[in-house]
Design an enzyme around this catalytic site. Sequence first.
Site: not given
Length: 432
Positions: A67, A159, A239, A286, A313
């Site tokens: 990610h 995403d 996440h 987020n 992320d």
Amino acid sequence: MAVRLVQKPGPAASLVIRGARVLDPAAGIDEVRDLVIRDGVIGGDPEGLEVVDGSGMVAAPGFVDPHVHLRTPGREDLEDIATGTAAAAAGGFVTIVAMPNTVPVVDNAAVLGTLLERGEQEAAIRVGFLAAITVGQKGQELTEQAEMAALGAAGFSDDGHPVSDARVMRRALQYQQITGLPLVLHEEDSRLSGKGVMHEGAVASRLGMEGIPSISESVAVARDASLAEYEDGWIHICHVSAAETVEEIRRAKARGIRITGEVTPHHLTLTDEAVVSLDASRHKMNPPLREESDREVLIAALADGTLDCVATDHAPHDADEKEVPFEEAPFGITGLETAFAVCNTALVEEGLVTLETLVRRMSTDAAAVLGLPEPTLADGAVADVALIDTAARVVVGQDGFHSKSRNSAWLGEELLGRVALTIAGGRIAWRG
Ligand SMILES: [Zn+2]
Ligand SMILES: [Zn+2]
């Protein structure tokens, strides 16, 4: 239909790492010895090879990040394939997978094909690309997934946005029977999140800020686990931030659903209290940083495998974007260069997760969640190695970043763990 991981060409590595702790938990390897890499492959005759001193260091299977945001195409001013993969290599990563929420969105074969070509020319380590689940990531119409799967997409994800319409999600799960690729899900109920900017809890109340409740995430996961069960699908949850979500994933796994979950270094190590700091915008993400009780559950879930892997992320933003009032700042922080050191410092050094578990969750298990080739130090394998001085102190950002962006939540902090050498796909990708 095979996933394509691309990397720029380069000479095959030939060297011997002398006297390192060779640690590959999945392969049952843990011993202090030499690690020979000849012509890009593990093992062989050390005779005549360059010697790299590995004493006091750990040689682990290279890390995999399912990610990452490479901001390419469209925002190459924030990150591009060359800088994003250089940042990853410096963090010990050998494979990363990029999200499709770019400009334009990776929602058709033309954009995906161009990215794969660029990766073949620019990527320091292997990179794969997820394509969008829905056209423009608008949550309405499915993309041409069979076509993108045939080109080598690593899976599908919207995403940045949830797939809010359950009917669309069900269709995507049905279509998965054709592509055989994972659906990688940003789980959020937009109505519950509302205009929230941080975790809904005592800190948000104190600061007078709009909150994003934990259930915004967990109800979405519960819905998609049910749909995946019904359609016999394969989903990976991005996440994970909340204790309630861990519970949903645990229950889904117990029911035999093919579901995996990832957790970020920031959710494992920081809480909503960080938003009280002067540099609050560096802690806006987020899903948001949640409470200490959530953090404890996430760590335990990573340790016991309910959460399968660590994912960064990695989300580059420029300084100006982040230097606005907290409510207006964009979500996200960078993470590739600091992931191991952050987890090593806050989890391993604190005795919360063993080094063996951390290495597994960042390498073997992180590859497995998307069905990618698992790095291993076993003889005969392509060399995917991270040589790490786990006791070395590094000050984050002191020597700059390989990433084009510097929106790290740990800027200026001292962490334990320096990656000395990364060999990815048999090629030297980073040497500190
Ligand atoms: Zn997301
Ligand atoms: Zn993301």
